[in-house]
Structure formats: structure tokens, C-alpha cells
Scaffold this active site. Structure first.
Site, PDB file in Angstrom:
ATOM      1  N   ALA A   1       9.056  -4.527  12.039  1.00 15.61           N
ATOM      2  CA  ALA A   1       9.323  -5.269  10.804  1.00 15.61           C
ATOM      3  C   ALA A   1      10.824  -5.401  10.542  1.00 15.61           C
ATOM      4  CB  ALA A   1       8.646  -4.569   9.629  1.00 15.61           C
TER       5      ALA A   1
ATOM      6  N   HIS B   1      -1.546   1.480  -4.192  1.00 17.12           N
ATOM      7  CA  HIS B   1      -1.930   2.892  -4.042  1.00 17.12           C
ATOM      8  C   HIS B   1      -1.069   3.829  -4.874  1.00 17.12           C
ATOM      9  CE1 HIS B   1      -4.004   1.850   0.057  1.00 17.12           C
ATOM     10  NE2 HIS B   1      -4.692   1.449  -0.987  1.00 17.12           N
TER      11      HIS B   1
ATOM     12  N   GLN C   1       0.848  -1.199   0.000  1.00 22.65           N
ATOM     13  CA  GLN C   1       0.000   0.000   0.000  1.00 22.65           C
ATOM     14  C   GLN C   1       0.879   1.243   0.000  1.00 22.65           C
ATOM     15  OE1 GLN C   1      -3.358  -0.672   3.131  1.00 22.65           O
ATOM     16  NE2 GLN C   1      -1.709  -2.083   3.613  1.00 22.65           N
ATOM     17  N   ASN C   2       2.196   1.043   0.098  1.00 20.67           N
ATOM     18  CA  ASN C   2       3.101   2.186   0.214  1.00 20.67           C
ATOM     19  C   ASN C   2       3.365   2.806  -1.155  1.00 20.67           C
ATOM     20  OD1 ASN C   2       3.132   1.434   2.838  1.00 20.67           O
ATOM     21  ND2 ASN C   2       5.181   0.537   2.807  1.00 20.67           N
TER      22      ASN C   2
ATOM     23  N   CYS D   1      -0.583  13.613 -15.605  1.00 16.71           N
ATOM     24  CA  CYS D   1      -1.549  14.651 -15.965  1.00 16.71           C
ATOM     25  C   CYS D   1      -2.878  14.296 -15.293  1.00 16.71           C
ATOM     26  CB  CYS D   1      -1.696  14.674 -17.485  1.00 16.71           C
ATOM     27  SG  CYS D   1      -3.086  15.671 -18.016  1.00 16.71           S
TER      28      CYS D   1
ATOM     29  N   GLY E   1       3.108  -4.488   8.958  1.00 15.53           N
ATOM     30  CA  GLY E   1       3.133  -3.039   9.123  1.00 15.53           C
ATOM     31  C   GLY E   1       1.936  -2.307   8.559  1.00 15.53           C
TER      32      GLY E   1
HETATM   33  P1  OAD Z   1      -1.299   2.913   9.157  1.00 17.11           P
HETATM   34  O1  OAD Z   1      -0.628   4.160   9.660  1.00 17.11           O
HETATM   35  O2  OAD Z   1      -2.779   2.868   9.167  1.00 17.11           O
HETATM   36  O3  OAD Z   1      -0.752   1.660   9.971  1.00 17.11           O
HETATM   37  C1  OAD Z   1       0.613   1.495  10.196  1.00 17.11           C
HETATM   38  C2  OAD Z   1       0.792   0.198  10.953  1.00 17.11           C
HETATM   39  O4  OAD Z   1       2.176  -0.055  11.063  1.00 17.11           O
HETATM   40  C3  OAD Z   1       0.224   0.205  12.370  1.00 17.11           C
HETATM   41  O5  OAD Z   1      -0.548  -0.956  12.590  1.00 17.11           O
HETATM   42  C4  OAD Z   1       1.472   0.199  13.264  1.00 17.11           C
HETATM   43  O6  OAD Z   1       1.282  -0.521  14.489  1.00 17.11           O
HETATM   44  C5  OAD Z   1       2.462  -0.504  12.369  1.00 17.11           C
HETATM   45  N1  OAD Z   1       3.874  -0.189  12.616  1.00 17.11           N
HETATM   46  C6  OAD Z   1       4.436   0.944  13.087  1.00 17.11           C
HETATM   47  N2  OAD Z   1       5.769   0.835  13.144  1.00 17.11           N
HETATM   48  C7  OAD Z   1       6.081  -0.404  12.700  1.00 17.11           C
HETATM   49  C8  OAD Z   1       7.302  -1.124  12.520  1.00 17.11           C
HETATM   50  N3  OAD Z   1       8.492  -0.584  12.785  1.00 17.11           N
HETATM   51  N4  OAD Z   1       7.215  -2.381  12.035  1.00 17.11           N
HETATM   52  C9  OAD Z   1       6.026  -2.953  11.747  1.00 17.11           C
HETATM   53  N5  OAD Z   1       4.855  -2.314  11.894  1.00 17.11           N
HETATM   54  C10 OAD Z   1       4.874  -1.062  12.372  1.00 17.11           C
HETATM   55  O7  OAD Z   1      -0.706   2.679   7.680  1.00 17.11           O
HETATM   56  P2  OAD Z   1      -1.271   1.713   6.531  1.00 17.11           P
HETATM   57  O8  OAD Z   1      -1.858   0.485   7.109  1.00 17.11           O
HETATM   58  O9  OAD Z   1      -0.182   1.590   5.534  1.00 17.11           O
HETATM   59  O10 OAD Z   1      -3.827   5.064   1.789  1.00 17.11           O
HETATM   60  O11 OAD Z   1      -2.421   2.613   5.927  1.00 17.11           O
HETATM   61  C11 OAD Z   1      -3.171   2.115   4.852  1.00 17.11           C
HETATM   62  C12 OAD Z   1      -3.530   3.239   3.898  1.00 17.11           C
HETATM   63  O12 OAD Z   1      -4.152   4.317   4.638  1.00 17.11           O
HETATM   64  C13 OAD Z   1      -2.347   3.924   3.241  1.00 17.11           C
HETATM   65  O13 OAD Z   1      -1.883   3.248   2.107  1.00 17.11           O
HETATM   66  C14 OAD Z   1      -2.911   5.257   2.881  1.00 17.11           C
HETATM   67  C15 OAD Z   1      -3.622   5.580   4.169  1.00 17.11           C
HETATM   68  O14 OAD Z   1      -4.659   6.486   4.065  1.00 17.11           O
HETATM   69  C16 OAD Z   1      -4.038   6.017   0.888  1.00 17.11           C
HETATM   70  O15 OAD Z   1      -3.462   7.091   0.939  1.00 17.11           O
HETATM   71  C17 OAD Z   1      -5.019   5.639  -0.172  1.00 17.11           C
END
Ligand code: OAD
Length: 243
Positions: free
Chosen positions: A228, A119, A101-102, A127, A184
């Protein structure tokens, strides 16, 4: 970190492995997550004002400049041991799919080849009218040299569809793998958040790597409670280098 032998054996024996990553994987590279209580982007900024098509129509300069700031963070960041362990896993496993998702491109920079960017990618500019990649010139936002429409980052905003084919490909990998790693991610943003369940229901061994509990935890066969950057290298070493 202690890796259960049963998990290491399953990973070593698997022909098909898939991983879903979220912003937690890049946290140790200094790229902020979205929802972490202290440092998450959505704790400090309102997604409605920055990450929707409506926000871009309303204030393209604000949105462009916010993404330029994030692009700067990503360009200064380096892949960490979690990214490198996933690249190593791809070399070890016959069929490995990395679903992320990154938008930071760090998986590819660490050497991963088979990456589905659900994403989009913040380093690409398109554009806003034609969705064709363009080199950004000056301006905030810069304009498309062909049609004059404002340029935008090639990322998926709330309310937008995922890149064509990406979800289908990710879902196929989730349903076809023997081991699915969920690393993560808070597991709350759909459709990506549906992939771990899809994998588990199709019979995959589901592994969560996250320092915090998430909605995926209760579905997981194994949970590695940690960062991670520590857990993934330990897992890959336990499976392929005898611990
Ligand atoms: P989140 O910020 O929602 O979640 C991050 C997760 O990473 C949490 O569960 C933390 O506990 C965990 N975390 C933090 N540090 C860590 C580490 N060192 N090792 C492992 N895990 C760790 O981020 P996403 O799940 O990526 O979408 O969010 C999903 C989507 O929401 C993103 O792609 C973005 C956002 O809105 C869009 O922009 C469309």
C-alpha cells in the site's frame, strides 16, 4: 508501480470515492497484521483468549495487558505513505469516505478527516458496563471511577456489534461511490468484508491493493499487486499529478 491509465482517469473523474482499509495499510508503520503467515497476531495469539467479551470476563488482566502492549506499539508507530496518500485523496475528491477496520488511529494522524472506524479505536478506553469514555487510572485493568466496573479498550471484539450507525454509514458510502478502493485487508471478517461486493454491485469500479490474492480479487476491476505504501502514492500521483 505502473498504474493503468483507465484507472487513473476514473479516479480523477470521480465525484465520490470510498476506501476500505485493513491492517496491511499499517504494516509498513510496523503495526502487525492479524493473519500474515509469519508476523500476524492471530498466528501467535488465540483470539478466543484475548478478543472476545468472554475472554475479558474470564481474565480481564490478561486482556487489558495484551491491549496495553498493542497500544504501546501503536503509540510508537508513525503514519506511512499509504496513510498520507489516502489523506491527500480526501483533499482531491469532492466526497471521500475512509472506512477502516484498523483501531490504531493512524489515518487521522495522517490527516484524514472523514473516517469511519468500524472496529473502534484502541487509544480510547471505556467503562465496560456503560461504554462511556473514561481516563484510565492505575490498575490492571483500571476501574471506572463512577461505577467500579473494569475499564476496557473501545474496540469491537468477536461476537460484538459494530459501533451504532457505523456499518450503515459505511454501506451508504460503498453504494454511493464511483470508485471503491479495498486496501490491505484479507477480506474475511464480516460485515466489513461485504462492503467491496456491495460497492461493485451498485456499479462502483472496484480496485484492490494488496500484495496477496484475497476473496476480493475475483470481484475487482483493477488489482494493484504490491504494498500500500508504494501503490497508493503511485495511484494518487497518476490520477492528480499526471503520473
Ligand atoms: P489481516 O491480517 O486479515 O489481513 C491483512 C492483509 O494485508 C493481508 O491480505 C495482507 O496480504 C495485506 N498486506 C500485508 N502487508 C501489506 C502492505 N504493505 N500493503 C498492503 N497490504 C498488505 O487484517 P485485516 O483484514 O485488517 O478485527 O483483518 C480484519 C479484522 O480481523 C481486523 O480488523 C481484526 C481482525 O480480527 C477485529 O479485531 C474485530
Amino acid at each position: 508501480m505502473e498504474i493503468p491509465r483507465e484507472l487513473a482517469d476514473a479516479l480523477r473523474g470521480a465525484r465520490a470515492v470510498a476506501a476500505l482499509t485493513g491492517s496491511g495499510v499499517s504494516a509498513e508503520s510496523g503495526v502487525p497484521t492479524f493473519r500474515d503467515a509469519r508476523s500476524g497476531l492471530w498466528e501467535r495469539f488465540d483470539p478466543e483468549e484475548l478478543a472476545t467479551p468472554e475472554a475479558f470476563l474470564r481474565d480481564p488482566k490478561l486482556v487489558w495487558e495484551w491491549y496495553s502492549w498493542r497500544r504501546g506499539l501503536v503509540l510508537r508507530a508513525e503514519p506511512n505513505p499509504a496513510h498520507r496518500a489516502l489523506a491527500e485523496l480526501e483533499r482531491r475528491v469532492l466526497c471521500f469516505t475512509l472506512i477502516t477496520q484498523n483501531v490504531d488511529g493512524l489515518h487521522r494522524r495522517a490527516g484524514s478527516g472523514n473516517v469511519i472506524e468500524l472496529h473502534g479505536n484502541i487509544l480510547r478506553t471505556v467503562c465496560s458496563a456503560e461504554r462511556i469514555p473514561r481516563e484510565p487510572g492505575g490498575g490492571s485493568p483500571p476501574r471506572c471511577p463512577h461505577c467500579g466496573a473494569p475499564l476496557r479498550p473501545d474496540v469491537v471484539w468477536f461476537g460484538e456489534a459494530l459501533p451504532p450507525g457505523a456499518l450503515e454509514e459505511a454501506s451508504k458510502a460503498a453504494r454511493g461511490c464511483e470508485v471503491f478502493l479495498c486496501v490491505g485487508t484479507s477480506g474475511v471478517v464480516y460485515p466489513a468484508a461485504g462492503l467491496p461486493r456491495e460497492a461493485a454491485e451498485a456499479g462502483a469500479l472496484l480496485v484492490e491493493i494488496n500484495p496477496e490474492r484475497t476473496p476480493v480479487t475475483s470481484l475487482a476491476d483493477f488489482v494493484l499487486r504490491g504494498r500500500a505504501g508504494e501503490a497508493l502514492p503511485a495511484l494518487v500521483a497518476a490520477a492528480f499529478s499526471g503520473g
